[in-house]
Design a protein around this motif. Structure first.
Motif, mmCIF file in Angstrom:
data_model
loop_
_atom_site.group_PDB
_atom_site.id
_atom_site.type_symbol
_atom_site.label_atom_id
_atom_site.label_comp_id
_atom_site.label_asym_id
_atom_site.label_seq_id
_atom_site.Cartn_x
_atom_site.Cartn_y
_atom_site.Cartn_z
ATOM 1 N N LYS A 149 -15.484 1.192 6.861
ATOM 2 C CA LYS A 149 -15.805 1.661 7.640
ATOM 3 C C LYS A 149 -15.258 1.127 8.801
ATOM 4 N N LEU A 150 -14.479 1.539 9.972
ATOM 5 C CA LEU A 150 -13.802 0.797 10.678
ATOM 6 C C LEU A 150 -14.078 1.232 11.977
ATOM 7 N N THR A 151 -14.447 0.138 12.907
ATOM 8 C CA THR A 151 -16.002 0.625 14.613
ATOM 9 C C THR A 151 -14.181 1.326 14.837
ATOM 10 N N THR A 152 -13.051 1.115 14.928
ATOM 11 C CA THR A 152 -12.236 1.683 15.724
ATOM 12 C C THR A 152 -10.954 2.652 14.225
ATOM 13 N N PRO A 153 -11.116 3.617 14.609
ATOM 14 C CA PRO A 153 -10.143 4.290 13.178
ATOM 15 C C PRO A 153 -8.240 4.023 14.162
ATOM 16 N N ILE A 154 -7.162 3.864 12.538
ATOM 17 C CA ILE A 154 -6.434 3.540 13.159
ATOM 18 C C ILE A 154 -5.952 4.490 13.345
ATOM 19 N N HIS A 155 -5.046 5.458 13.999
ATOM 20 C CA HIS A 155 -3.768 6.293 14.104
ATOM 21 C C HIS A 155 -2.436 6.424 13.451
ATOM 22 N N ASP A 160 -5.809 10.322 11.644
ATOM 23 C CA ASP A 160 -6.544 8.642 11.828
ATOM 24 C C ASP A 160 -7.419 8.490 10.449
ATOM 25 N N VAL A 161 -7.498 6.966 10.585
ATOM 26 C CA VAL A 161 -8.085 6.744 9.124
ATOM 27 C C VAL A 161 -9.382 5.691 9.342
ATOM 28 N N THR A 162 -10.301 6.174 8.909
ATOM 29 C CA THR A 162 -12.165 5.203 8.869
ATOM 30 C C THR A 162 -11.832 4.685 8.487
ATOM 31 N N ASP A 163 -11.395 4.906 6.700
ATOM 32 C CA ASP A 163 -12.227 4.084 5.970
ATOM 33 C C ASP A 163 -10.414 2.785 5.065
ATOM 34 N N VAL A 164 -10.457 1.942 4.948
ATOM 35 C CA VAL A 164 -10.182 0.787 4.579
ATOM 36 C C VAL A 164 -10.192 0.275 3.721
ATOM 37 N N VAL A 165 -8.928 -0.039 2.476
ATOM 38 C CA VAL A 165 -9.277 -0.861 1.187
ATOM 39 C C VAL A 165 -9.822 -1.951 1.924
ATOM 40 N N SER A 166 -10.983 -3.161 1.130
ATOM 41 C CA SER A 166 -11.288 -4.270 2.062
ATOM 42 C C SER A 166 -10.948 -5.105 1.072
ATOM 43 N N GLN A 167 -11.608 -4.842 -0.558
ATOM 44 C CA GLN A 167 -11.988 -6.193 -1.291
ATOM 45 C C GLN A 167 -11.362 -5.196 -2.758
ATOM 46 N N PRO A 222 -6.532 -4.826 9.406
ATOM 47 C CA PRO A 222 -6.524 -3.981 8.144
ATOM 48 C C PRO A 222 -5.298 -3.134 8.315
ATOM 49 N N VAL A 223 -5.157 -2.995 6.312
ATOM 50 C CA VAL A 223 -4.029 -2.275 5.805
ATOM 51 C C VAL A 223 -4.447 -0.938 6.000
ATOM 52 N N PRO A 224 -3.792 0.718 6.599
ATOM 53 C CA PRO A 224 -4.143 2.156 6.626
ATOM 54 C C PRO A 224 -4.679 2.314 5.596
ATOM 55 N N SER A 225 -3.851 1.870 4.339
ATOM 56 C CA SER A 225 -3.698 3.177 3.031
ATOM 57 C C SER A 225 -3.115 1.830 1.720
ATOM 58 N N VAL A 234 -0.139 -3.333 -6.368
ATOM 59 C CA VAL A 234 -0.743 -2.191 -4.926
ATOM 60 C C VAL A 234 0.515 -1.918 -4.198
ATOM 61 N N GLU A 235 0.147 -0.507 -4.156
ATOM 62 C CA GLU A 235 0.787 -0.550 -3.076
ATOM 63 C C GLU A 235 0.496 -0.421 -1.741
ATOM 64 N N LEU A 236 1.279 -0.274 -0.900
ATOM 65 C CA LEU A 236 0.898 -0.257 0.386
ATOM 66 C C LEU A 236 1.991 0.942 1.510
ATOM 67 N N GLY A 237 0.816 2.321 1.487
ATOM 68 C CA GLY A 237 1.171 3.156 2.057
ATOM 69 C C GLY A 237 1.947 2.736 4.157
ATOM 70 N N ALA A 238 1.067 2.123 4.113
ATOM 71 C CA ALA A 238 1.164 1.815 5.971
ATOM 72 C C ALA A 238 0.911 0.297 5.774
ATOM 73 N N LEU A 239 1.243 -0.295 7.408
ATOM 74 C CA LEU A 239 1.084 -1.541 7.770
ATOM 75 C C LEU A 239 0.608 -1.830 8.545
ATOM 76 N N PRO A 240 0.167 -3.039 8.991
ATOM 77 C CA PRO A 240 -0.579 -3.174 10.292
ATOM 78 C C PRO A 240 0.537 -3.335 11.039
ATOM 79 N N GLU A 241 -0.380 -2.885 12.268
ATOM 80 C CA GLU A 241 0.321 -3.043 13.639
ATOM 81 C C GLU A 241 -0.416 -3.868 14.314
ATOM 82 N N GLY A 242 1.305 -4.797 15.948
ATOM 83 C CA GLY A 242 0.374 -5.258 16.377
ATOM 84 C C GLY A 242 0.345 -7.177 15.965
ATOM 85 N N THR A 243 1.040 -7.065 14.497
ATOM 86 C CA THR A 243 0.507 -8.478 14.038
ATOM 87 C C THR A 243 2.118 -8.776 13.445
ATOM 88 N N ASP A 244 2.661 -10.378 13.010
ATOM 89 C CA ASP A 244 4.148 -10.709 12.445
ATOM 90 C C ASP A 244 3.457 -10.839 11.180
#
Length: 264
Positions: A101-107, A112-119, A81-84, A137-147
């Motif tokens: 709402k995420l089951t595992t928050p993003i740090h 911590d981020v618990t709600d993210v844009v899904s659509q 997921p994209v944090p913001s 759209v403006e993305l505040g941060a990008l997801p980790e652990g992926t290319d």
């Protein structure tokens, strides 16, 4: 003997047939190239992994010759997921933002981020045949652990037909028929190069930075130049191929005329 010769195709007729066949082949190649390039993309298509506050445009072209695009849906990934995200207004269109709402928050550094844009769904406007529209759209941060970040896009036409741009391209494989927009994440940039030009949101609860439209316009111009160059080179290649076929046909014609004169 003359009657017999009149029943056979003349060299000029054969040359004309060769030219017609070459023109048909060129038209087929050109049509295929145009169709392949007309799909929903995200621009820019790659950024460093540690990029923040970057503006992206989902470019949606209208492929139908008679129908308009009346609805655009962009689904954000759930596995990474994209944090913001902030959505810029598009003149003539109304956007509807769905969060999950995420089951595992993003740090993050901001907590911590618990709600993210899904659509995000845009309705109310139209993309007429032969045109495209950028949805920013403006993305505040990008997801980790992926290319890469794979989005899915659904494009609805005025006759109710829905084109689903949801197929994930695979490395080393031909591009799928309906590829999903993919944002590639490259090696992290050095400190000071990772952040984009972040602008505070205007007062009144607006969710878009004032510079979003200008940034999208610059990205669109860059993409247009790239597309025009690629298409120009492709057309030039086709023209050279057709001229080659015509030159070969002319050589055959002259050779046959020379043999005819020798025989006479």
């Amino acid at each position: 003997m003359r009657a017999s010769r009149l029943t056979r195709p003349t060299p000029l007729t054969r040359t004309t047939r060769l030219a017609a066949a070459a023109a048909l082949a060129a038209a087929t190649v050109l049509a295929a190239a145009t169709t392949a390039s007309a799909h929903v993309i995200v621009d820019p298509s790659s950024v460093p992994k540690n990029a923040t506050d970057r503006t992206f445009a989902f470019r949606v072209p209208n492929e139908d010759d008679t129908k308009s695009t009346v609805k655009v849906e962009i689904d954000f990934p759930t596995d990474h997921p994209v944090p913001s995200a902030l959505v810029a207004p598009v003149p003539g269109w109304t956007d509807k933002i769905t969060t999950t709402k995420l089951t595992t928050p993003i740090h993050t550094d901001d907590g911590d981020v618990t709600d993210v844009v899904s659509q995000v769904i845009w309705t109310g406007g139209q993309i007429s045949p032969g045109h495209y529209q950028d949805f920013t759209v403006e993305l505040g941060a990008l997801p980790e652990g992926t290319d890469q970040v794979v989005f899915k896009a659904l494009q609805t036409y005025s006759d109710g037909n829905v084109v689903r741009w949801i197929e994930e391209p695979q490395a080393g494989q031909p591009e799928p028929k309906n590829p999903a927009p993919v944002l590639h994440l490259t090696a992290a940039a050095a400190d000071g190069d990772s952040a984009g030009a972040a602008t505070p949101a205007p007062s009144g609860g607006a969710t878009a930075a004032p510079t979003a439209t200008a940034t999208a316009a610059a990205a669109a111009a860059k993409a247009d130049a790239s597309d025009s160059t690629a298409r120009g080179l492709g057309i030039a290649g086709i023209v050279v191929g057709v001229l080659g076929v015509l030159a070969a046909a002319a050589g055959v014609l002259l050779g046959r005329r020379g043999r005819t004169g020798t025989s006479a």
